[in-house]
Scaffold this motif. Structure first.
Motif, mmCIF file in Angstrom:
data_model
loop_
_atom_site.group_PDB
_atom_site.id
_atom_site.type_symbol
_atom_site.label_atom_id
_atom_site.label_comp_id
_atom_site.label_asym_id
_atom_site.label_seq_id
_atom_site.Cartn_x
_atom_site.Cartn_y
_atom_site.Cartn_z
ATOM 1 N N THR A 123 0.840 -1.192 0.000
ATOM 2 C CA THR A 123 0.000 0.000 0.000
ATOM 3 C C THR A 123 0.882 1.251 0.000
ATOM 4 O O THR A 123 2.068 1.195 0.324
ATOM 5 N N VAL A 124 0.263 2.382 -0.339
ATOM 6 C CA VAL A 124 0.979 3.650 -0.317
ATOM 7 C C VAL A 124 0.007 4.766 0.055
ATOM 8 O O VAL A 124 -1.174 4.718 -0.310
ATOM 9 N N GLY A 125 0.484 5.747 0.788
ATOM 10 C CA GLY A 125 -0.314 6.917 1.115
ATOM 11 C C GLY A 125 -0.075 8.015 0.084
ATOM 12 O O GLY A 125 1.061 8.352 -0.223
ATOM 13 N N ILE A 126 -1.168 8.556 -0.465
ATOM 14 C CA ILE A 126 -1.074 9.580 -1.520
ATOM 15 C C ILE A 126 -1.981 10.746 -1.159
ATOM 16 O O ILE A 126 -3.107 10.555 -0.681
ATOM 17 N N ARG A 127 -1.484 11.968 -1.399
ATOM 18 C CA ARG A 127 -2.339 13.134 -1.202
ATOM 19 C C ARG A 127 -2.033 14.220 -2.222
ATOM 20 O O ARG A 127 -0.974 14.227 -2.852
ATOM 21 N N PRO A 232 4.975 -0.044 10.963
ATOM 22 C CA PRO A 232 4.068 1.069 10.702
ATOM 23 C C PRO A 232 3.539 1.056 9.278
ATOM 24 O O PRO A 232 4.271 0.801 8.333
ATOM 25 N N LYS A 233 2.243 1.347 9.134
ATOM 26 C CA LYS A 233 1.622 1.405 7.812
ATOM 27 C C LYS A 233 1.534 2.837 7.303
ATOM 28 O O LYS A 233 1.234 3.079 6.143
ATOM 29 N N ALA A 234 1.812 3.782 8.202
ATOM 30 C CA ALA A 234 1.779 5.199 7.839
ATOM 31 C C ALA A 234 2.771 5.954 8.703
ATOM 32 O O ALA A 234 3.137 5.484 9.775
ATOM 33 N N PRO A 235 3.219 7.122 8.249
ATOM 34 C CA PRO A 235 4.152 7.908 9.048
ATOM 35 C C PRO A 235 3.562 8.268 10.410
ATOM 36 O O PRO A 235 2.364 8.503 10.534
ATOM 37 N N GLY A 236 4.420 8.325 11.421
ATOM 38 C CA GLY A 236 3.992 8.790 12.732
ATOM 39 C C GLY A 236 3.346 7.750 13.612
ATOM 40 O O GLY A 236 2.887 8.051 14.706
ATOM 41 N N MET A 237 3.285 6.473 13.175
ATOM 42 C CA MET A 237 2.593 5.463 13.961
ATOM 43 C C MET A 237 3.475 4.794 15.008
ATOM 44 O O MET A 237 2.998 4.390 16.066
ATOM 45 N N LYS A 238 4.761 4.659 14.727
ATOM 46 C CA LYS A 238 5.588 3.802 15.573
ATOM 47 C C LYS A 238 6.535 4.562 16.490
ATOM 48 O O LYS A 238 6.677 4.233 17.654
ATOM 49 N N TYR A 239 7.187 5.578 15.981
ATOM 50 C CA TYR A 239 8.302 6.188 16.693
ATOM 51 C C TYR A 239 7.888 7.453 17.422
ATOM 52 O O TYR A 239 6.881 8.071 17.125
#
Length: 353
Positions: A123-127, A232-239
């Protein structure tokens, strides 16, 4: 490395009036990294199709390689080139919120992007950002642009070009200065591949706004904790993210209790900091008091949150105490960022005798 710098007036309506962007776009074509403004925060951009270019993002930021990147586009047809499929839910949300602070996580088309962008996920996040300078730069480059926030990994995201300079001057090829960003916190990341869409990161588009358009939306369970040990599947989820140099504590209690905590640390000889709102700025006393906005208008808190967090570094404080906010509307995104900045450290009045 020399970091080039261009100042662009985002109030100019005609993108053709941005001749400074030609050099920045050329650097992107040459697989270099360029920081640019969006309506949320400044992003550190590079060609999302190139392993070489994307590697430079991770190197400049000191970012963990298992943390995926969001891809920025300027035209909807670019989404068709990058996504395996576009769910109907996504189409509804694109019509409502694009351009804007909403990232949609979709199935990525095989071979369309560098696997370093997706961190090996399918998957990829797009905006599509709502900022004339960002859109003009993406169009001029002719590329999908991978762009996490333009800061050193773990530190508060940049909402001004000078923030980018403080963190990344000499580490990246260029900085486009388009003035202060608007929203102040990153985009909402929504996974539309699930049967019930899932918010992976709260942001500029609220849960309530999403549900008005598409019905029920879930919050990812990982938002309640640090996500340690997970992929993490998206930025900001893990760290841990967004953190100033001094430790941050979130105060769950009255203003009087917050003052007691501050006074206890001052008595130990520590330089104290406080994150407050306009409503409490005359009540809370600390060595450094930073006003982040108005509690009556949480949008102002979101807009100034990162600059507030950064302001303590120059003051050399030893410890920071922060107000907390309602978890509704944009307050959900504010609390997500504050919890990350604090490493989920709370002091609760009910626990202190």
């Amino acid at each position: 490395m020399e970091t080039k710098y261009w100042v662009v007036d985002k109030t100019v309506e005609n993108p053709g009036a941005y001749p400074q962007l030609a050099e920045a776009a050329q650097l992107l074509k040459e697989k270099q990294t360029v920081a640019f403004p969006t309506e949320t925060v400044y992003g550190l951009g590079a060609d999302a199709t190139s392993d070489e270019a994307v590697d430079k993002i991770f190197k400049a930021k000191g970012r963990p390689s298992d943390n995926p990147l969001i891809v920025h586009i300027a035209e909807e047809k670019q989404l068709e080139e990058l996504a395996e499929e576009i769910p109907e839910t996504a189409k509804v949300l694109m019509k409502a919120f694009w351009p804007g602070p909403l990232t949609l996580v979709v199935k990525v088309k095989k071979g369309a992007l560098s696997e370093k962008v997706t961190a090996g996920l399918d998957t990829v996040g797009i905006r599509m950002p709502r900022h004339p300078v960002a859109l003009a730069l993406i169009r001029m480059s002719g590329l999908p642009i991978a762009a996490p926030s333009a800061n050193r990994s773990g530190k508060p995201s940049p909402t001004l070009a000078r923030h980018v300079r403080e963190d990344l001057a000499g580490k990246i090829a260029g900085i486009v200065d388009g003035g202060e960003t608007g929203v102040g916190v990153e985009s909402t990341v929504l996974d539309v591949t699930a049967e019930v869409p899932v918010i992976l990161r709260p942001g500029g588009v609220t849960k309530e706004q999403l549900e008005e358009r598409i019905g029920k939306v879930r919050l990812d369970p990982g938002l309640k904790g640090t996500g340690a040990g997970t992929r993490p599947k998206a930025p900001g989820m893990k760290y841990t993210h967004y953190a100033p140099d001094a430790p941050v504590y979130l105060v769950d209690g009255s203003t009087a209790f917050m003052q007691r905590m501050i006074d206890a640390h001052r008595e130990k000889g520590e330089v104290t900091g406080a994150i407050v709102t306009e409503e409490t700025s005359g009540i809370v006393r600390a060595d450094v008091v930073a006003v982040c906005g108005r509690r009556a208008s949480l949008e102002t808190v979101a807009q100034h949150l990162y600059d507030t967090l950064r302001s303590f570094n120059a003051q050399k404080v030893d410890v920071i105490f922060s107000e907390i906010f309602p978890r509704e509307g944009i307050g959900r995104a504010i609390m997500n960022r504050l919890e990350k900045a604090a490493g989920h450290r709370y002091v609760k009045e009910e626990d202190v005798q």
